[in-house]
Design an enzyme around this catalytic site. Sequence first.
Site, PDB file in Angstrom:
ATOM      1  N   LYS A 167       1.805  22.744  18.581  1.00 39.08           N
ATOM      2  CA  LYS A 167       3.023  22.296  19.259  1.00 39.08           C
ATOM      3  C   LYS A 167       2.865  22.425  20.774  1.00 39.08           C
ATOM      4  O   LYS A 167       2.119  23.298  21.251  1.00 39.08           O
ATOM      5  CB  LYS A 167       4.245  23.065  18.749  1.00 39.08           C
ATOM      6  CG  LYS A 167       4.365  24.462  19.254  1.00 39.08           C
ATOM      7  CD  LYS A 167       5.770  25.016  19.025  1.00 39.08           C
ATOM      8  CE  LYS A 167       5.899  26.320  19.780  1.00 39.08           C
ATOM      9  NZ  LYS A 167       7.143  26.551  20.414  1.00 39.08           N
ATOM     10  N   LYS A 202       1.725  35.778  17.583  1.00 39.99           N
ATOM     11  CA  LYS A 202       1.681  36.349  18.929  1.00 39.99           C
ATOM     12  C   LYS A 202       1.247  37.810  18.965  1.00 39.99           C
ATOM     13  O   LYS A 202       0.948  38.337  20.026  1.00 39.99           O
ATOM     14  CB  LYS A 202       3.059  36.209  19.611  1.00 39.99           C
ATOM     15  CG  LYS A 202       3.394  34.744  19.878  1.00 39.99           C
ATOM     16  CD  LYS A 202       4.536  34.542  20.830  1.00 39.99           C
ATOM     17  CE  LYS A 202       4.631  33.068  21.177  1.00 39.99           C
ATOM     18  NZ  LYS A 202       5.784  32.628  21.837  1.00 39.99           N
ATOM     19  N   LYS A 204       4.831  26.478  26.248  1.00 36.92           N
ATOM     20  CA  LYS A 204       4.710  26.986  27.631  1.00 36.92           C
ATOM     21  C   LYS A 204       3.476  27.858  27.773  1.00 36.92           C
ATOM     22  O   LYS A 204       2.881  27.962  28.829  1.00 36.92           O
ATOM     23  CB  LYS A 204       5.935  27.833  27.997  1.00 36.92           C
ATOM     24  CG  LYS A 204       7.226  27.076  28.031  1.00 36.92           C
ATOM     25  CD  LYS A 204       8.328  27.982  28.576  1.00 36.92           C
ATOM     26  CE  LYS A 204       9.586  27.905  27.748  1.00 36.92           C
ATOM     27  NZ  LYS A 204       9.635  28.878  26.637  1.00 36.92           N
TER      28      LYS A 204
HETATM   29  N1  AQP Z   1       6.922  21.661  21.056  1.00 34.06           N
HETATM   30  C1  AQP Z   1       8.201  21.757  20.771  1.00 34.06           C
HETATM   31  N2  AQP Z   1       8.833  20.754  20.118  1.00 34.06           N
HETATM   32  C2  AQP Z   1      10.159  20.845  19.830  1.00 34.06           C
HETATM   33  N3  AQP Z   1      10.924  21.900  20.172  1.00 34.06           N
HETATM   34  C3  AQP Z   1      10.331  22.918  20.827  1.00 34.06           C
HETATM   35  N4  AQP Z   1      10.789  24.082  21.321  1.00 34.06           N
HETATM   36  C4  AQP Z   1       9.780  24.762  21.911  1.00 34.06           C
HETATM   37  N5  AQP Z   1       8.646  24.053  21.831  1.00 34.06           N
HETATM   38  C5  AQP Z   1       8.951  22.896  21.172  1.00 34.06           C
HETATM   39  C6  AQP Z   1      12.176  24.511  21.216  1.00 34.06           C
HETATM   40  O1  AQP Z   1      12.605  24.907  22.510  1.00 34.06           O
HETATM   41  C7  AQP Z   1      13.568  25.949  22.366  1.00 34.06           C
HETATM   42  C8  AQP Z   1      13.237  27.072  23.284  1.00 34.06           C
HETATM   43  O2  AQP Z   1      12.027  27.666  22.922  1.00 34.06           O
HETATM   44  P1  AQP Z   1      11.668  29.088  23.548  1.00 34.06           P
HETATM   45  O3  AQP Z   1      11.356  28.963  24.968  1.00 34.06           O
HETATM   46  O4  AQP Z   1      12.744  30.042  23.263  1.00 34.06           O
HETATM   47  O5  AQP Z   1      10.434  29.590  22.733  1.00 34.06           O
HETATM   48  P2  AQP Z   1       9.313  28.818  22.042  1.00 34.06           P
HETATM   49  O6  AQP Z   1       9.841  28.089  20.857  1.00 34.06           O
HETATM   50  O7  AQP Z   1       8.254  29.816  21.749  1.00 34.06           O
HETATM   51  O8  AQP Z   1       8.854  27.767  23.168  1.00 34.06           O
HETATM   52  P3  AQP Z   1       7.470  27.596  23.847  1.00 34.06           P
HETATM   53  O9  AQP Z   1       7.615  26.534  24.844  1.00 34.06           O
HETATM   54  O10 AQP Z   1       6.404  27.425  22.832  1.00 34.06           O
HETATM   55  O11 AQP Z   1       7.273  28.938  24.631  1.00 34.06           O
HETATM   56  P4  AQP Z   1       6.118  30.022  24.509  1.00 34.06           P
HETATM   57  O12 AQP Z   1       4.837  29.297  24.680  1.00 34.06           O
HETATM   58  O13 AQP Z   1       6.409  30.975  25.616  1.00 34.06           O
HETATM   59  O14 AQP Z   1       6.224  30.650  23.160  1.00 34.06           O
HETATM   60  C9  AQP Z   1      13.593  26.347  20.894  1.00 34.06           C
HETATM   61  O15 AQP Z   1      14.708  25.737  20.270  1.00 34.06           O
HETATM   62  C10 AQP Z   1      12.322  25.771  20.367  1.00 34.06           C
HETATM   63  O16 AQP Z   1      12.417  25.455  19.002  1.00 34.06           O
END
Ligand code: AQP
Length: 332
Positions: free
Chosen positions: A196, A113, A199
């Site tokens: 993966k 990031k 968001k």
């Molecule tokens: N694709 C995924 N598969 C399984 N678990 C996932 N998590 C996120 N994406 C997947 C789990 O969701 C929890 C919260 O995640 P977060 O919002 O704190 O941050 P992240 O992991 O960075 O999630 P995103 O959706 O990918 O957000 P952005 O794009 O903003 O970075 C965690 O337990 C994570 O493991």
Amino acid sequence: MKTRILSGIRPTGHIHLGNYLGAICSWVSMLDKIDERFFCIVDQHSLTTTEDSNDLRKNTLTIAAAYIASGIDPVENHIFVQSHVPYHTELSWYFSCITPMGWLSRMTQFKDKANKNKDQTLTGLFLYPTLMAADILIYKATHVPVGEDQKQHVELTRDIAHAFNSYVGKQVFALPEPIIKKETARIMSLRDGLKKMSKSDPSDYSRIHLLDDNDTIATKIRKAKTDPDPIPSEISGLESRPEAKNLLNLHAIFTNKTMENVLKDFEGKLFSEVKAKLTDATINHMEPIRSKMLDLLNDETSLIKYLKNGANAANNLASGHMAEVRQVLNLL
Ligand code: AQP
């Protein structure tokens, strides 16, 4: 020893199936096995990616609604917003004073990031793991259920706990255990089976949002990337077909079947058939959750009351632990 879990989601955009299956469902499956349960909406972490901050309030409430609609009772469990408990940021400062920069620079998420121009990379993004360590350790959580992508941060939390204990010469923090459920650890993008579901992916078609209506779910699954080959009989036949594997895995999760049984059901068939069945299974599972979320979001006053109660419980526990930390640090 009393068991306690802490986990959270960043309100950075549309909460999706990856967050739901990788995080929330794993929390729900543990509710009756753990003595105390804290579920946070980690809004301060969202500020590390500033483009997300406009919708912060709305996204925070949506995530709270998702927790409750998925089966986390806000009376039996503590659901709260990170910024309502100031001890997280205080503890993260103390941790940043004992955490070498090398540990933080090695974090995969930071490397992914961080701005290509290093001078423009935000300090908050760099310090994200020390705040996450504080989120967990301020409650002395024993278990931290997360998706695979957060495993490295929980491991760093253990290193920070150990470093803090050594620095003050006292076992203040026990080392928390990450809990990662294999089948849902990594739900992949619908557009690219090697990435993966996330968001921050620019394409809405890469993920299914928890608030997507049935037609949108059907369209996203219909448009999901696949390949023209028929479904194999063995899991090994999916090795070089990540998109196919992801869709079949989702089908297995939503129908509560093993991958072996799903392959038996679909062997030799084409993806059009899998997609139709997956659409039904996804809608069956997600429709009641969406409907409950919408009801909760329509009653903002009650939702905010749950979050206030959660913050009171969190502040109560955290303030005692913070008093101990200040004491061992010899602060006046
Ligand atoms: N694709 C995924 N598969 C399984 N678990 C996932 N998590 C996120 N994406 C997947 C789990 O969701 C929890 C919260 O995640 P977060 O919002 O704190 O941050 P992240 O992991 O960075 O999630 P995103 O959706 O990918 O957000 P952005 O794009 O903003 O970075 C965690 O337990 C994570 O493991």
